[in-house]
Design an enzyme around this catalytic site. Structure first.
Site, short mmCIF file in Angstrom:
data_model
loop_
_atom_site.label_atom_id
_atom_site.label_comp_id
_atom_site.label_asym_id
_atom_site.label_seq_id
_atom_site.Cartn_x
_atom_site.Cartn_y
_atom_site.Cartn_z
N THR A 369 0.88 -1.16 0.00
CA THR A 369 0.00 0.00 0.00
C THR A 369 0.92 1.21 0.00
O THR A 369 2.13 1.09 0.10
CB THR A 369 -0.86 -0.12 1.28
OG1 THR A 369 -1.65 -1.30 1.16
CG2 THR A 369 -1.72 1.06 1.56
N ASN A 389 -2.99 -3.94 -2.95
CA ASN A 389 -2.86 -5.10 -2.07
C ASN A 389 -1.48 -5.73 -2.14
O ASN A 389 -0.54 -5.18 -1.62
CB ASN A 389 -3.97 -6.12 -2.31
CG ASN A 389 -4.17 -7.03 -1.10
OD1 ASN A 389 -3.98 -6.60 0.01
ND2 ASN A 389 -4.55 -8.28 -1.33
N SER A 440 -10.49 -3.17 5.24
CA SER A 440 -9.13 -2.66 5.02
C SER A 440 -8.51 -2.26 6.35
O SER A 440 -9.22 -2.09 7.35
CB SER A 440 -9.22 -1.43 4.11
OG SER A 440 -7.97 -0.79 4.01
N GLY A 460 1.54 -1.15 5.19
CA GLY A 460 2.02 -2.27 6.00
C GLY A 460 0.96 -3.29 6.33
O GLY A 460 1.07 -4.00 7.33
N1 GLY Z 1 -4.88 -4.07 1.10
C1 GLY Z 1 -4.43 -3.47 2.27
C2 GLY Z 1 -5.50 -2.77 3.04
O1 GLY Z 1 -6.52 -2.46 2.47
O2 GLY Z 1 -5.37 -2.51 4.20
#
Ligand code: GLY
Length: 568
Positions: A369, A389, A440, A460
């Site tokens: 991210t 992602n 998320s 992270g």
């Molecule tokens: N794909 C990482 C998040 O949405 O936190």
């Protein structure tokens, strides 16, 4: 070690008394902190053209989509937390991807009924309907001052003229190579010269430049209808996915009320569901408010922070999902009385095994991210976290569109209804279903204190929330954005039941003391490849500062001061 001592000393030293700021006060310029210096520069370029923080956010977001394809892009999604300095109003723009109408848990199971990780992580079945392009159009039109053609110009230029490939891009390409080279669109971009990207080569993305131009010219319809939408539907279906034109044309960003809590002298404004970030942060901070952390020895302090993390992450897996589909007890989870109950369950000198807490799902988010923070010369704030992602998302570049699709479907609890680690089958708030947004951890946040205003957030995966938390505790104790970006970090997320930590985050004596309390310790040999980007305006000194994570060399935080007209 020197860094560690500095961090701990600053993290828990007493605060100086606050001074009254003047309400008419403006910052002396603008600060932008992002994961790539080309994106930071794109934002300043747009500010210099008369844009505000929201135009700059569009420019930085689009530029990162071009120069940081490992982390985010217009084939992905994100969250924009914005504050208008004039009205004092905060808004959270939710541009999370949505599940296509064809989505169901069955898509992700193999013939034996087990989760098929390839379908969850790679190629078109792993992709949600992108949200970022709709956010760029929405934010520019509703909050910006400049037309999209101006704010997208730096990104278009970077896609057309290219930029130098840096080590992370080449390393992650090797890691994802087998998947990426399955797709003709990906091969066209990344094997254009016949071999994989190498450090120092120039990456040209002419199809992406065209898509961005189309978006600039035609707005929402430029991406979600017409030739780009045709290319997406055609390519996704060619490789085994099932998208329709209606999946794309019905996509909408949602404006949501942020989560707000008071933590000591600070107003915290942060991400509501479908992010789990704000609720988890609110729970942890309110539990911690019961103790004066500055008066505690390090082992005790870390123990209490970890126990608060454990409980909040447990709730994350139990209760949180897409607010348009799931009823969630947000008010209760973020209340003082709930925090008191959690606090009372924490033993002062003994770890609570996660298996003793009622069941919740462990988090499961990809870690690629990116986050950027902006404060402009009018005092407007923008904190934006965006993602595809895993590294390079699904690995699939849309042929004819030039952008990578995300693999965000893996952020759903894809095996909802199957027994979890304790053999319990429960309702899953984050189950996959048509039109839903997957949970998320992205947590763009503002901290507003008596003197200081800070914008922060991180990349992270599930660590985003604890990284942001440690950053907030640092700011609260007087650390600068540079220091919270550099500080070594620790993390607990309920399951797996262990404290992971970076070199230098905990002293040897603290590690021994935590083990004696029953904590399982999981040290990392290397610093984490997760990054925090922060910006801060101190109204008492009228100084702007930015912190870019030093673990990520292409990142940058730059302050550009307003030009002062010379007196004639
Ligand atoms: N794909 C990482 C998040 O949405 O936190």
């Amino acid at each position: 070690m020197i860094r560690f001592v500095l961090v701990v000393a600053l993290l828990f030293s007493p605060l100086l008394p606050a001074k009254e700021p003047s309400s008419a006060q403006r910052p002396p310029g603008a600060v932008i902190s992002s994961g790539n210096h080309l994106a930071t520069d794109a934002g300043h370029e747009i500010l210099a053209k008369g844009g505000n923080a929201f135009d700059a956010a569009v420019a930085v977001s689009a530029a990162l989509s071009v120069v940081e394809p490992t982390s985010s892009g217009i084939g992905g999604g994100g969250f924009f937390l914005l504050r208008d300095a004039r009205t004092g109003k905060d808004v959270f723009v939710d541009a999370r991807e949505t599940a296509p109408a064809s989505a169901s848990p069955a898509v992700y199971l193999n013939a034996s009924g087990e989760l098929d990780r390839d379908k969850a992580e790679n190629g078109p079945t792993s992709a949600g309907i992108p949200g970022l392009p709709a956010a760029l159009v929405h934010v520019a039109a509703k909050y910006g001052r400049l037309p999209l053609s101006v704010s997208l110009a730096p990104a278009i230029r970077l896609a057309r003229d290219g930029f130098e490939i840096y080590p992370r891009m080449a390393i992650y390409y090797e890691e994802r190579r087998e998947v990426m080279e399955r797709f003709a669109g990906t091969r066209k971009v990344y094997l254009a010269d016949g071999d994989p990207p190498e450090v120092g080569e120039i990456l040209l993305q002419p199809e992406l430049a065209h898509t961005l131009e189309w978006l600039a010219k035609h707005g929402f319809d430029g991406f979600y209808r017409g030739e780009i939408a045709n290319a997406m539907v055609k390519d996704v279906n060619k490789y085994g996915g099932a998208w329709t034109h209606a999946d794309l044309s019905s996509y909408t960003v949602k404006e949501r009320e942020p989560i707000r809590i008071k933590y000591r002298d600070w107003d915290i404004v942060t991400a509501p569901p479908p992010s789990s970030g704000g609720v988890v942060l609110a729970e942890i901070l309110q539990v911690l408010e019961g103790w004066d952390l500055t008066k505690l020895e390090e082992p005790q302090r870390v123990h209490l922070i970890v126990e608060a993390m454990r409980r909040a992450y447990r709730d994350r897996g139990l209760y949180l999902g897409d607010p348009d589909f799931v009823k969630m007890p947000i008010e209760r989870l973020t209340s003082d009385y709930y925090a008191s109950g959690l606090r009372a369950s924490i033993l002062p000198d003994k770890a609570t095994p996660s298996s003793m807490l009622p069941m919740g799902n462990p988090p499961n988010e990809g870690v690629n991210t990116t986050h950027f923070s902006i404060i402009d010369a009018e005092g407007n704030l923008a904190g934006v976290t965006q993602t595809v992602n895993l590294a390079y998302g699904s690995g699939m570049v849309v042929d004819g569109g030039g952008f990578l699709l995300n693999d965000e479907m893996d952020d759903f609890a894809l095996q909802a209804g199957t027994p979890n680690a304790y053999g319990v089958i429960g309702f899953d708030a984050n189950a996959v279903a048509p039109g839903r947004r997957m949970l998320s951890s992205m947590s763009p946040s503002f901290m507003v204190g008596n003197d200081k205003i800070a914008v922060l957030g991180a990349k992270g995966g599930s660590r985003i929330i604890t990284m942001t938390l440690l950053g907030m505790l640092g700011i609260e104790q007087g650390m600068s954005p540079e220091q919270i970006a550099a500080m070594p970090r620790f993390h607990h997320q309920y399951l797996p039941d262990r404290i992971s930590f970076e070199p230098g985050a905990l002293s040897p004596a603290t590690i021994t003391a935590l083990e004696a309390m029953g904590h399982k310790m999981a040290p990392s040999a290397e610093p984490w490849t997760f990054y925090l980007h922060a910006a801060e305006w101190d109204r008492s000194t009228n100084i702007l500062r930015g912190g870019a994570d030093p673990r990520n060399p292409p990142g940058s935080a730059t302050v550009v001061l307003k030009k002062v007209e010379a007196k004639k």
